[in-house]
Design an enzyme around this catalytic site. Structure first.
Site, PDB file in Angstrom:
ATOM      1  N   GLY A   1     115.456  54.362   8.040  1.00  0.00           N
ATOM      2  CA  GLY A   1     116.020  53.602   6.937  1.00  0.00           C
ATOM      3  C   GLY A   1     116.997  54.353   6.071  1.00  0.00           C
ATOM      4  O   GLY A   1     117.449  53.831   5.041  1.00  0.00           O
TER       5      GLY A   1
ATOM      6  N   THR B   1     120.310  55.489   4.579  1.00  0.00           N
ATOM      7  CA  THR B   1     121.669  54.928   4.552  1.00  0.00           C
ATOM      8  C   THR B   1     122.673  55.878   3.910  1.00  0.00           C
ATOM      9  O   THR B   1     123.857  55.827   4.215  1.00  0.00           O
ATOM     10  CB  THR B   1     121.694  53.594   3.791  1.00  0.00           C
ATOM     11  N   VAL B   2     122.198  56.741   2.991  1.00  0.00           N
ATOM     12  CA  VAL B   2     123.049  57.777   2.413  1.00  0.00           C
ATOM     13  C   VAL B   2     122.581  59.105   2.993  1.00  0.00           C
ATOM     14  O   VAL B   2     121.440  59.517   2.747  1.00  0.00           O
ATOM     15  CB  VAL B   2     122.957  57.800   0.871  1.00  0.00           C
TER      16      VAL B   2
ATOM     17  N   HIS C   1     117.573  62.636  -0.414  1.00  0.00           N
ATOM     18  CA  HIS C   1     117.143  62.183  -1.732  1.00  0.00           C
ATOM     19  C   HIS C   1     115.692  61.741  -1.632  1.00  0.00           C
ATOM     20  O   HIS C   1     115.287  61.084  -0.673  1.00  0.00           O
ATOM     21  CB  HIS C   1     118.029  61.063  -2.286  1.00  0.00           C
TER      22      HIS C   1
ATOM     23  N   HIS D   1     112.583  59.678  -3.266  1.00  0.00           N
ATOM     24  CA  HIS D   1     112.286  58.547  -4.149  1.00  0.00           C
ATOM     25  C   HIS D   1     110.983  58.804  -4.909  1.00  0.00           C
ATOM     26  O   HIS D   1     109.955  59.128  -4.291  1.00  0.00           O
ATOM     27  CB  HIS D   1     112.137  57.255  -3.335  1.00  0.00           C
TER      28      HIS D   1
END
Length: 359
Positions: A324, A326-327, A331, A333
């Protein structure tokens, strides 16, 4: 009797300290100082050296040798304890264990000490064995005393204070292998190409390694870890996290930042992002993992302080397109959760595959 200044001896009065002529800027004679007033009011400390030295002098009737003072300072140096702790576990402890003389004391999987693998002994038996150990130590020192500690002598690996300062400053006072800060463990300034292999004393041939990494690095190992430090400045011109976060930063440390998620799952949904451009979580350096963990902990506390309704968190990372992501800049969460925010929270992150969430 006052000894000549050149002798390695320091003298202390009963309630005062005697300064030698060259130590006092104006007087041509010795000067007596109120020691109680000096210790309580006038002693400016940048380290523990002054009180340790004064303590040694006081405990030795006002007079002590350089060796006595140096030994006292050494007793407070945790880095030396760590140095010999590593050698105890990895060298002498292993030898005695392999020979059946001792066995390790464990706390979980960690070795915390050793105990003799013998039956109970009387005090006389113990004293006799201690005497044998003393004899062996003295015999060995008599045979090899001049070279036994040569590898730790200052002239065999002396590094000037200015060189050490510049190397540590360049490394941002962190180990260039594991990232530990000097506040966490003692840092060594180490030759990249060892002197034994012809390595020079140029600044370019030094790196900062912590006590543990430098101890585990063999003397013939010439691995250069400084490139890791340079890579922390890597950025990608096309990456939104490298270029578009400046006005959104709510917290940061040396290696990562925190911003609020632009498409939050819940209120106060936060992203922890390494400053270095790196796509995959599994390519992060240990210092970055440490920095991310620190910022996660700080933000968790901050969120719970701001919103008393928060009772839990989901912490998640998407690593790879199939997961999943996408960038493609790592990062993490940090998603605050509140009682009742979904009908059935059981399974948590298992919900990334919805039919597998409940079990």
């Amino acid at each position: 009797m006052v000894r000549p200044y050149a002798e390695p001896l320091f003298i202390l009065g009963v309630s005062s300290v005697i300064l030698k002529r060259s130590e006092h800027p104006t007087s041509g004679q010795f000067m007596t100082i109120d020691l109680h007033d000096y210790i309580t009011n006038r002693m400016k400390m940048s380290h523990i050296y002054q009180p340790v030295m004064l303590k040694v002098l006081l405990e030795n009737n006002g007079e002590a040798s350089i060796e006595q003072i140096a030994s006292a300072l050494l007793s407070y140096d945790q880095s030396q304890v760590e140095y010999y702790g590593i050698r105890t576990k990895q060298m002498v402890g292993k030898v005695l264990t392999n020979n059946g003389v001792v066995e390790p004391v464990k706390s979980g999987r960690s070795t915390t000490g050793f105990k003799l693998n013998t039956e109970a002994m009387s005090e006389a038996q113990r004293a006799s064995l201690v005497s044998l150990c003393d004899d062996n130590i003295q015999d060995y020192l008599n045979k090899r005393g001049d070279v036994l500690w040569k590898h730790r002598a200052s002239d065999s690996g002396y590094i000037s204070g200015s060189t050490r300062y510049n190397v540590l400053k360049r490394a941002k006072y962190r180990c260039e292998l594991c990232g530990a800060h000097e506040n966490q463990i003692a840092l060594h300034v180490d030759h990249i190409i060892p002197r034994s292999k012809g390595g020079p004393d140029d600044l370019s041939n030094f790196q900062a390694l912590c006590q543990t990494c430098n101890t585990n690095k063999r003397a013939e190992d010439d691995t250069d870890f400084r490139g890791i430090l340079d890579s922390y400045s890597d950025r990608d011109d096309d990456c939104i996290f490298c270029n578009d976060c400046a006005g959104r930063i709510i917290a940061e440390n040396e290696l990562c930042i925190a911003i609020r998620d632009g498409f939050p799952v819940t209120d106060l949904h936060t992203l922890i992002i390494p400053k270095r451009h790196v796509a995959d979580y599994f390519d992060l350096y240990q210092p970055e993992l440490n920095a991310i963990h620190d910022l996660l902990a700080q933000q968790k506390q901050r969120i719970m302080h701001e919103d008393k309704m928060v009772t839990g968190f989901n912490v998640g990372i998407n690593a790879g397109k199939s997961a999943g992501q996408t960038v493609f800049h790592v990062h993490v969460h940090l998603i605050p959760r509140r009682d009742g925010d979904v009908e059935e929270p059981r399974g948590g992150v298992r919900g990334v595959i919805p039919q597998k969430q409940s079990y």
